[in-house]
Design a protein around this motif. Structure first.
Motif, mmCIF file in Angstrom:
data_model
loop_
_atom_site.group_PDB
_atom_site.id
_atom_site.type_symbol
_atom_site.label_atom_id
_atom_site.label_comp_id
_atom_site.label_asym_id
_atom_site.label_seq_id
_atom_site.Cartn_x
_atom_site.Cartn_y
_atom_site.Cartn_z
ATOM 1 N N GLY A 1 0.821 -1.214 0.000
ATOM 2 C CA GLY A 1 0.000 0.000 0.000
ATOM 3 C C GLY A 1 0.845 1.250 0.000
ATOM 4 N N GLY A 2 0.209 2.383 -0.169
ATOM 5 C CA GLY A 2 0.882 3.668 -0.148
ATOM 6 C C GLY A 2 -0.088 4.783 -0.452
ATOM 7 N N MET A 3 0.450 5.932 -0.789
ATOM 8 C CA MET A 3 -0.362 7.095 -1.128
ATOM 9 C C MET A 3 0.323 7.841 -2.254
ATOM 10 S SD MET A 3 -1.714 10.228 1.309
ATOM 11 C CE MET A 3 -2.957 9.228 2.130
ATOM 12 N N ILE A 4 -0.481 8.331 -3.200
ATOM 13 C CA ILE A 4 0.066 9.133 -4.290
ATOM 14 C C ILE A 4 -0.540 10.534 -4.227
ATOM 15 C CG2 ILE A 4 -1.608 8.434 -6.062
ATOM 16 C CD1 ILE A 4 1.038 8.329 -7.918
ATOM 17 N N PHE A 5 0.318 11.506 -4.506
ATOM 18 C CA PHE A 5 -0.040 12.915 -4.482
ATOM 19 C C PHE A 5 0.114 13.474 -5.898
ATOM 20 C CE2 PHE A 5 1.465 11.600 -0.422
ATOM 21 C CZ PHE A 5 0.840 12.371 0.542
ATOM 22 N N PRO A 6 -0.944 13.472 -6.705
ATOM 23 C CA PRO A 6 -0.831 14.035 -8.053
ATOM 24 C C PRO A 6 -0.975 15.561 -8.009
ATOM 25 C CG PRO A 6 -3.019 13.113 -7.708
ATOM 26 C CD PRO A 6 -2.242 12.862 -6.445
ATOM 27 N N PHE A 7 -0.242 16.246 -8.864
ATOM 28 C CA PHE A 7 -0.311 17.705 -8.931
ATOM 29 C C PHE A 7 -0.942 18.123 -10.256
ATOM 30 C CE2 PHE A 7 3.833 17.020 -6.529
ATOM 31 C CZ PHE A 7 3.222 17.043 -5.292
ATOM 32 N N GLU A 8 -1.658 19.252 -10.239
ATOM 33 C CA GLU A 8 -2.282 19.750 -11.468
ATOM 34 C C GLU A 8 -1.239 20.081 -12.521
ATOM 35 O OE1 GLU A 8 -5.307 22.763 -11.174
ATOM 36 O OE2 GLU A 8 -5.958 21.946 -9.236
ATOM 37 N N LYS A 9 -0.163 20.722 -12.093
ATOM 38 C CA LYS A 9 0.940 21.070 -12.994
ATOM 39 C C LYS A 9 2.242 20.640 -12.332
ATOM 40 C CE LYS A 9 0.190 25.455 -13.051
ATOM 41 N NZ LYS A 9 0.189 26.883 -13.280
ATOM 42 N N PRO A 10 3.228 20.220 -13.136
ATOM 43 C CA PRO A 10 4.527 19.865 -12.534
ATOM 44 C C PRO A 10 5.095 21.041 -11.734
ATOM 45 C CG PRO A 10 4.429 19.096 -14.788
ATOM 46 C CD PRO A 10 3.211 19.969 -14.574
ATOM 47 N N ARG A 11 5.727 20.705 -10.613
ATOM 48 C CA ARG A 11 6.293 21.728 -9.729
ATOM 49 C C ARG A 11 7.370 21.123 -8.850
ATOM 50 N NH1 ARG A 11 4.043 21.483 -4.403
ATOM 51 N NH2 ARG A 11 2.215 20.175 -4.237
ATOM 52 N N ILE A 12 8.149 21.987 -8.224
ATOM 53 C CA ILE A 12 9.078 21.533 -7.185
ATOM 54 C C ILE A 12 8.206 21.114 -6.003
ATOM 55 C CG2 ILE A 12 10.929 22.206 -5.605
ATOM 56 C CD1 ILE A 12 11.924 22.260 -8.433
ATOM 57 N N ALA A 13 8.411 19.927 -5.499
ATOM 58 C CA ALA A 13 7.598 19.428 -4.386
ATOM 59 C C ALA A 13 8.436 19.398 -3.113
ATOM 60 C CB ALA A 13 7.070 18.038 -4.700
ATOM 61 N N SER A 14 7.812 19.775 -2.022
ATOM 62 C CA SER A 14 8.473 19.759 -0.718
ATOM 63 C C SER A 14 7.507 19.185 0.312
ATOM 64 C CB SER A 14 8.896 21.181 -0.332
ATOM 65 O OG SER A 14 9.547 21.177 0.914
ATOM 66 N N PHE A 15 7.981 18.194 1.045
ATOM 67 C CA PHE A 15 7.177 17.538 2.074
ATOM 68 C C PHE A 15 7.940 17.592 3.397
ATOM 69 C CE2 PHE A 15 5.334 16.025 -1.708
ATOM 70 C CZ PHE A 15 4.147 15.368 -1.443
ATOM 71 N N TRP A 16 7.215 17.426 4.490
ATOM 72 C CA TRP A 16 7.852 17.229 5.775
ATOM 73 C C TRP A 16 7.143 16.078 6.465
ATOM 74 C CZ3 TRP A 16 6.531 22.007 9.300
ATOM 75 C CH2 TRP A 16 5.150 22.115 9.450
ATOM 76 N N MET A 17 7.702 15.645 7.583
ATOM 77 C CA MET A 17 7.188 14.460 8.262
ATOM 78 C C MET A 17 6.476 14.795 9.576
ATOM 79 S SD MET A 17 7.894 11.821 6.376
ATOM 80 C CE MET A 17 7.895 10.416 7.480
ATOM 81 N N LYS A 18 6.130 16.072 9.766
ATOM 82 C CA LYS A 18 5.434 16.458 10.989
ATOM 83 C C LYS A 18 4.193 15.580 11.156
ATOM 84 C CE LYS A 18 3.312 20.295 13.384
ATOM 85 N NZ LYS A 18 2.949 21.705 13.361
ATOM 86 N N ASN A 19 4.035 15.032 12.328
ATOM 87 C CA ASN A 19 2.902 14.169 12.667
ATOM 88 C C ASN A 19 2.820 12.890 11.832
ATOM 89 O OD1 ASN A 19 1.993 15.968 14.688
ATOM 90 N ND2 ASN A 19 0.998 17.206 13.130
ATOM 91 N N THR A 20 3.866 12.570 11.108
ATOM 92 C CA THR A 20 3.929 11.302 10.383
ATOM 93 C C THR A 20 4.756 10.355 11.248
ATOM 94 O OG1 THR A 20 3.814 12.488 8.298
ATOM 95 C CG2 THR A 20 4.511 10.185 8.203
ATOM 96 N N LEU A 21 4.141 9.272 11.656
ATOM 97 C CA LEU A 21 4.709 8.418 12.692
ATOM 98 C C LEU A 21 5.539 7.254 12.170
ATOM 99 C CD1 LEU A 21 1.468 8.326 14.880
ATOM 100 C CD2 LEU A 21 3.372 9.962 14.983
ATOM 101 N N ILE A 22 5.532 7.042 10.866
ATOM 102 C CA ILE A 22 6.264 5.911 10.286
ATOM 103 C C ILE A 22 7.247 6.412 9.236
ATOM 104 C CG2 ILE A 22 4.491 4.169 10.726
ATOM 105 C CD1 ILE A 22 3.434 4.633 7.904
ATOM 106 N N PRO A 23 8.396 5.743 9.075
ATOM 107 C CA PRO A 23 9.327 6.144 8.008
ATOM 108 C C PRO A 23 8.713 5.838 6.646
ATOM 109 C CG PRO A 23 10.108 4.159 9.101
ATOM 110 C CD PRO A 23 8.880 4.601 9.852
ATOM 111 N N LEU A 24 8.983 6.699 5.695
ATOM 112 C CA LEU A 24 8.439 6.535 4.350
ATOM 113 C C LEU A 24 9.539 6.637 3.311
ATOM 114 C CD1 LEU A 24 5.376 8.957 4.664
ATOM 115 C CD2 LEU A 24 5.324 6.457 4.773
ATOM 116 N N ASP A 25 9.323 5.984 2.175
ATOM 117 C CA ASP A 25 10.110 6.238 0.977
ATOM 118 C C ASP A 25 9.258 7.179 0.130
ATOM 119 O OD1 ASP A 25 12.062 4.473 1.815
ATOM 120 O OD2 ASP A 25 11.594 2.925 0.342
ATOM 121 N N MET A 26 9.798 8.336 -0.216
ATOM 122 C CA MET A 26 9.089 9.290 -1.067
ATOM 123 C C MET A 26 9.726 9.241 -2.447
ATOM 124 S SD MET A 26 8.624 12.658 1.269
ATOM 125 C CE MET A 26 7.933 12.555 2.900
#
Length: 149
Positions: free
Chosen positions: A66-91
């Motif tokens: 399982g996982g999650m995908i984040f599609p964007f309307e237009k290509p862009r520089i993407a930046s994420f953080w792990m605040k309140n994310t309790l498990i390690p992820l591969d992005m």
């Protein structure tokens, strides 16, 4: 007595709220072609800004495959953080042509350090931490996905 009952009710409600899904119920399938192998993942699709802001926060696990995908309307520089994310992820940062821009492996739970794409991307796929290494997924892989919507 009323205060004790209220505290008990709240203590039971908080874990339930943390387990609830804020993303659309429709699922998608992400397929990764890497090194002669094909790997399929059933993914939740974070379509809206609100769903993307919440992401996988407060989850204590991801289902196998399982996982999650984040599609964007237009290509862009993407930046994420792990605040309140309790498990390690591969992005996995995905360009418009399905090639991989960057893989951030085993991101640190609850970190406020930004995890940024190397260039403009059209989507980001989040999988359980360690998945990319376990399956031999690197920047030479190609990703396609279908929205179950």
């Amino acid at each position: 007595m009323r205060a004790i009952f209220t505290a008990l009710a709240l203590s039971l409600a908080l874990p339930m709220a943390a387990c609830s899904k804020d993303v659309s119920e429709a699922q998608g399938v992400a397929t990764i072609a890497a090194d002669g192998a094909t790997h399929k993942f059933n993914v939740e699709v974070a379509r809206t800004k609100e769903e993307q802001a919440r992401g996988l926060m407060f989850r204590t696990s991801l289902p196998e495959g399982g996982g999650m995908i984040f599609p964007f309307e237009k290509p862009r520089i993407a930046s994420f953080w792990m605040k309140n994310t309790l498990i390690p992820l591969d992005m996995i940062f995905i360009r418009a042509d399905g090639s991989i821009d960057r893989i951030a492996e085993n991101t640190i739970p609850e970190s406020l350090e930004p995890v940024v794409s190397g260039g403009e991307v059209s989507a980001v796929l989040e999988l359980a931490g360690g998945t990319a290494a376990k399956l031999g997924i690197d920047e030479t892989a190609k990703i396609t996905w279908k929205d179950g919507k």
